[in-house]
Each structure stands twice: as C-alpha cells, then as structure tokens.
Design a protein around this motif. Structure first.
Motif, PDB file in Angstrom:
ATOM      1  N   ALA A  33       0.836  -1.204   0.000  1.00 10.62           N
ATOM      2  CA  ALA A  33       0.000   0.000   0.000  1.00 10.62           C
ATOM      3  C   ALA A  33       0.872   1.257   0.000  1.00 10.62           C
ATOM      4  O   ALA A  33       0.639   2.195  -0.771  1.00 10.62           O
ATOM      5  CB  ALA A  33      -0.934  -0.008   1.204  1.00 10.62           C
ATOM      6  N   GLU A  36       2.661   1.821  -3.438  1.00  9.58           N
ATOM      7  CA  GLU A  36       1.801   2.346  -4.493  1.00  9.58           C
ATOM      8  C   GLU A  36       1.333   3.769  -4.170  1.00  9.58           C
ATOM      9  O   GLU A  36       1.213   4.604  -5.073  1.00  9.58           O
ATOM     10  CB  GLU A  36       0.604   1.419  -4.718  1.00  9.58           C
ATOM     11  CG  GLU A  36       0.971   0.013  -5.201  1.00  9.58           C
ATOM     12  CD  GLU A  36       1.646  -0.002  -6.565  1.00  9.58           C
ATOM     13  OE1 GLU A  36       1.694   1.056  -7.231  1.00  9.58           O
ATOM     14  OE2 GLU A  36       2.140  -1.064  -6.981  1.00  9.58           O
ATOM     15  N   LEU A  37       1.065   4.048  -2.904  1.00  8.91           N
ATOM     16  CA  LEU A  37       0.642   5.400  -2.529  1.00  8.91           C
ATOM     17  C   LEU A  37       1.763   6.411  -2.747  1.00  8.91           C
ATOM     18  O   LEU A  37       1.518   7.554  -3.158  1.00  8.91           O
ATOM     19  CB  LEU A  37       0.188   5.425  -1.072  1.00  8.91           C
ATOM     20  CG  LEU A  37      -1.180   4.789  -0.788  1.00  8.91           C
ATOM     21  CD1 LEU A  37      -1.391   4.639   0.708  1.00  8.91           C
ATOM     22  CD2 LEU A  37      -2.309   5.596  -1.419  1.00  8.91           C
ATOM     23  N   CYS A  44       3.628   8.677   3.379  1.00  4.33           N
ATOM     24  CA  CYS A  44       3.208   7.543   4.204  1.00  4.33           C
ATOM     25  C   CYS A  44       4.132   7.363   5.401  1.00  4.33           C
ATOM     26  O   CYS A  44       5.347   7.579   5.299  1.00  4.33           O
ATOM     27  CB  CYS A  44       3.200   6.252   3.392  1.00  4.33           C
ATOM     28  SG  CYS A  44       1.999   6.245   2.042  1.00  4.33           S
ATOM     29  N   VAL A 481      -5.877   0.822  -1.907  1.00  5.49           N
ATOM     30  CA  VAL A 481      -5.262   2.008  -2.507  1.00  5.49           C
ATOM     31  C   VAL A 481      -6.197   2.608  -3.557  1.00  5.49           C
ATOM     32  O   VAL A 481      -6.367   3.833  -3.639  1.00  5.49           O
ATOM     33  CB  VAL A 481      -3.892   1.660  -3.129  1.00  5.49           C
ATOM     34  CG1 VAL A 481      -3.379   2.803  -4.006  1.00  5.49           C
ATOM     35  CG2 VAL A 481      -2.879   1.361  -2.029  1.00  5.49           C
ATOM     36  N   HIS A 485      -7.626   6.303  -2.948  1.00  6.96           N
ATOM     37  CA  HIS A 485      -7.265   7.333  -3.924  1.00  6.96           C
ATOM     38  C   HIS A 485      -8.512   7.862  -4.642  1.00  6.96           C
ATOM     39  O   HIS A 485      -8.615   9.064  -4.930  1.00  6.96           O
ATOM     40  CB  HIS A 485      -6.280   6.759  -4.934  1.00  6.96           C
ATOM     41  CG  HIS A 485      -5.723   7.761  -5.892  1.00  6.96           C
ATOM     42  ND1 HIS A 485      -5.042   8.887  -5.483  1.00  6.96           N
ATOM     43  CD2 HIS A 485      -5.763   7.823  -7.264  1.00  6.96           C
ATOM     44  CE1 HIS A 485      -4.678   9.591  -6.545  1.00  6.96           C
ATOM     45  NE2 HIS A 485      -5.111   8.973  -7.632  1.00  6.96           N
TER      46      HIS A 485
END
Length: 502
Positions: A33, A36-37, A44, A481, A485
């Motif tokens: 997570a 990808e974020l 993060c 995610v 998003h």
C-alpha cells in the motif's frame, strides 16, 4: 479501476499532494500500500511493532528472533547461509500479481517442487501398511489402478446410467485403461509407474517391479483418509508450476523495505487507534516512550487477533467482525542436518511427506540441491495438532519432531544438528497463521471490513478470498489504494482547494 488477473504496473492516473497516510503493519499488505501510494504522491508513515519487516513473510536464518506469548524469546543458531520459510513458501503460477512484484522489484524466482511422487506416506496405526514408509507414487498409482478397474467393470456390465453411445463408452474405457494402467483384460497390475524394487541398469538388468498393495490393505491402513489423499496436483493453488524467491521468501519483503526504508518505524507498537473528524490519530510506543501521530487517513493491516486487543473507537459492525473472525492455528519447525540424507539416501528432491501423526507434513527444501547441509521442515501442522504442538516447550517440540520424524527417516539420529520452531497462533504480533472463514462469518462479518470505518481502511490477506497466500496481501492492498485514492480525488473534484495535481 483495478485490473483483474494479469500482472501489470499499477496506474491510477492523477497524483496528489499534501496527504499523509498512516499504515499499521510493515507486512506485505502494508508495504505494498505504501509503495503504491508513494507513487501517487502521498506521504506515508508505516508503524511496525516488530524489529523487522515482512510480517508472516519470514525466512528463519541464523540470528532470527521470535517471541511467543508464553515463552522466552528464541534465537535461531543455524549455520550461515541456511534458512527455512516459517511463513509462505510457495507461489502459484497463476498468482500473477505476486510474480509481477517479484519482477518489478527485481526479486529472482526459481521453481518450487511441490509435487514429488518420490516422497512418502506414513500412517501410524494397526493396518497392514501402517508404520511403514510408502512412496507416494505407489499409493497414487495403486488407487488409480483399482478405481479405474472397478469403473471399467461397472461400464462393461451396463451399471452406469450415463447415456453413452457404444462408441463413446469405448472411448471412456480406453481412457480408463490408460489412466489406471490397466492391462488388456481391464485389470490393474503393477507397472513401472509405481517404481522399482530393483532398478533397471546396464546389461542384464531389466529392473524388478514390486506387486501392488492390496486395496483392502490401503484402506485399512488409513491411506485413503484425508490426512493423505489430498493429491496436490488436483488442487488449483498447488498445481505445478510453483515458484519461490531465490534465497528465501523474505527477499520479497526486503525488496519492499529497500524502497520504503525512510517511511518505516520499527519497534513501534500501536496501542490506540482513533477515528477523528478530519482523519485518524494513532498512539504507539517504542523504546523512547509513547508517541502520537495523526494523518488524513489510516490503512490498518494488523492481523485481526492482534487488532482485537488494541483500544479503538471503531463502529460496532467492525468491532464485532474483528472479534469473531477466526485465524488458523499452525506451526513449523526447521531441522538442520549435517547431511542431506533425503537426497543422498532417499532420492527426494523437494516435495512433501505426509503423516497421520502430529507432524502432518515434512517439507523437503526445493533449493541448494546436492549441498553439504540443509534444513527440512520437520512438521507443518494445523488446527488441533498445531494447538497440541504449540503448547510444548521449544525442546519438547524438537523432541517430538525427531521422535516421529525418525520413523520415516532413521538418519535423523546421526545427522541432526539444530532446530527452530514457530507457532504462529502464539507468536506476538501475529496470533495466527491466516484468516479463516466459514459460510456464516464470510456472509456476516467479512463485508464490514471491506469498507472504510470513517478514515480507517483495512487490508490484508484476511480481506480476500486468497487467505494464506501472499497474493491476498497484494490484491487487498491494491484494492484499498484504489478506494482511498478514488475518495481523495473525488473530494478534489468537489473541493478544488484540496491541492491535487494531474
């Protein structure tokens, strides 16, 4: 927005600025997570209670530490370079997302030999074949032979209500003969399929084939019981080809850690999770004391038995789901031997020996073939067997593994060196192997955890239909995610001042 099966790079389009996401747990779901974020512009922070990343994706090596809730911390003392996978050890060829991340992160893979007809079945009991190690190929081929013989006889006598034409029935009979190794009279006789008692060789050495085991003997010895006859190649997840990460499955976790190191706080044990009007606040403690951190949203990947003991202000539906979803009781022990006798003496290269005792399974390593030393998994058990084994001390577990294991491999006595055991349902910060659902809990509790509770999302293998597999962690992380998003970018459309860039 989330593509289904094919391995692919994740592309959710527009990026954001100024959003802070707190992620609880640096296992595969949490790190995926964050990975990808970060690509999407989010900041993060990952809080991990352990002093290592990976969660249950863990390879035991020299110096590995484990703490179970009723025992002192144990330290592995294996030889340098030797290891065993305490958690996941196999990657199905159709788990394309797992393979995608191996490729994207540069983790080399190799074939995992899950199906080995040269391994053994060993049934303790009073049957004619009990207390003897029997090659898997002998049982498999004898059962196929007897079963196809009975079916062929039934078809010959017109006892099948199948509505087949004479020509179609003949084709089925030909198939049965080929599948079961039947002779011209449609009878099962032993063939080279089940191996030799004297191997063929040069000159006047045609080899000698043993007689098949009697069907009644197989049945009376329990070799048709579920403990044994779970033919791996029939199971979708276990069908060849399977893979593993070269050098241990923890190489996948380490590859994520390398990308995310600045964002990971190890030794950070979460003690309180609070939904707030504008985000989430997490209280955690480390060696320096207690700390508070706030973010716009939170992704919680903690195993549910761990989460259940953390203070929170979750909704009633979510709290009930956390408390009522069961986790598998399971454990493994790694046994180091000074000689790879299973290869040298038994010609076993990878694969699994099955037993009906508390060992349940003995796993042979599918790597470092022909090396001097090696580690095999001396037991891999579940449910009540794992519960009984888990109650034992570390020394008692080793004793059990050796006592039962030498019934199959008498070489244990001479070749054994060291052991290390992990009982997952007793291991701190895990408290179970993987999420387990029945039809009722899947219907009643599972849906509550798929939705965000305020500003908190939940992710992990326990929130998929891929329980126990690394692919579950990856799929769940991507799903969350995508949802998170989507929520942020939707808010940007409603409130342009939120600070999102294309």
């Amino acid at each position: 927005m989330l593509k289904a099966a094919p391995a692919h790079a994740f592309n959710l389009g527009e990026k954001v600025e100024g959003k802070h996401i707190i992620i609880l747990g640096a296992g595969l779901a949490g790190m995926t997570a964050a990975y990808e974020l970060n690509k999407l512009g989010y900041t993060c922070t990952i809080l991990e209670a352990r002093e290592r990343t990976g969660g249950r994706c863990w390879s035991i090596r020299n110096g590995s530490l484990n703490t179970e809730n009723d025992k002192p911390t144990a330290t592995a003392v294996f030889d340098e370079g030797l290891y065993f996978n305490a958690g996941p050890s196999r990657i199905p060829h159709h788990h394309q997302l797992t393979l995608h991340y191996c490729k994207e992160l540069g983790v080399p893979i190799q074939v995992y030999n899950n199906v080995n007809e040269g391994a053994y079945y060993f049934a303790e009991g009073k049957g004619p074949l009990s207390n003897k190690k029997i090659r898997v190929r002998e049982v498999h081929n004898d059962i196929r032979g007897y079963t196809t013989e009975m079916l062929s006889k039934a078809m010959d006598h017109g006892n099948l209500d199948s509505g087949l034409t004479k020509e179609d029935a003949e084709k089925v009979l030909n198939y049965l003969a080929a599948e079961g190794g039947l002779n011209i009279d449609k009878l099962y006789k032993a063939s080279a399929r089940r191996g030799y008692i004297e191997s063929p060789g040069a000159g006047d050495k045609p080899g000698k084939i043993g007689d098949p085991h009697k069907l009644a003997d197989i049945i009376q010895s329990g070799l048709l019981d579920p403990d044994f006859y779970n033919v791996a190649e029939y199971t979708y997840e276990l069908q060849m080809t399977m893979f593993q990460a070269v050098g241990g499955m923890d190489q996948i976790a380490k590859a994520f850690e390398k990308k995310l190191k600045p964002f990971i706080r190890l030794g950070a044990e979460v003690t309180k999770i609070t939904n707030t009007p504008n985000g989430a606040t997490i209280i955690y403690k480390d060696k320096l004391g207690e700390h508070s951190i706030s973010g716009d949203m939170c992704i919680c990947t903690l195993p549910l038995p761990v989460l259940s003991n953390i203070n929170n202000n979750f909704s009633g539906d979510v709290s009930r789901a956390i408390d009522y979803v069961e986790y598998m009781k399971t454990g493994k022990i790694g046994l180091q031997f000074k000689r790879r006798f299973w290869e040298e003496d038994d010609q076993i290269y990878g694969g699994i020996t099955h037993t009906n005792n508390d060992l349940t399974q003995i796993f042979y390593p599918s790597y470092d073939y022909l090396s001097k030393k090696g580690i095999l998994i001396g037991y891999y058990n579940f449910n009540d067997k794992a519960k009984r084994t888990g109650e034992l001390s570390y020394a008692e577990r080793e004793k059990l593994a050796l006592e039962k294991g030498r019934l199959v491999h008498p070489q244990y006595d001479k070749e054994f060196e060291k052991s290390f055991s992990v009982t997952w349902h007793k291991t701190k910060y895990s408290m179970g192997g993987w999420g387990e659902y029945n039809s009722e809990t899947r219907k009643t509790y599972y849906p509550a955890l798929l939705k965000p509770d305020g500003h908190i999302y939940f992710a992990g293998e326990h929130l998929t239909y891929l329980n126990a597999w690394m692919a579950g962690a990856f799929e769940s992380a991507r799903s969350v995610v995508t949802a998170l998003h989507g929520r942020v970018t939707e808010q940007r459309i409603k409130y342009p001042a939120a600070g999102v860039k294309g």
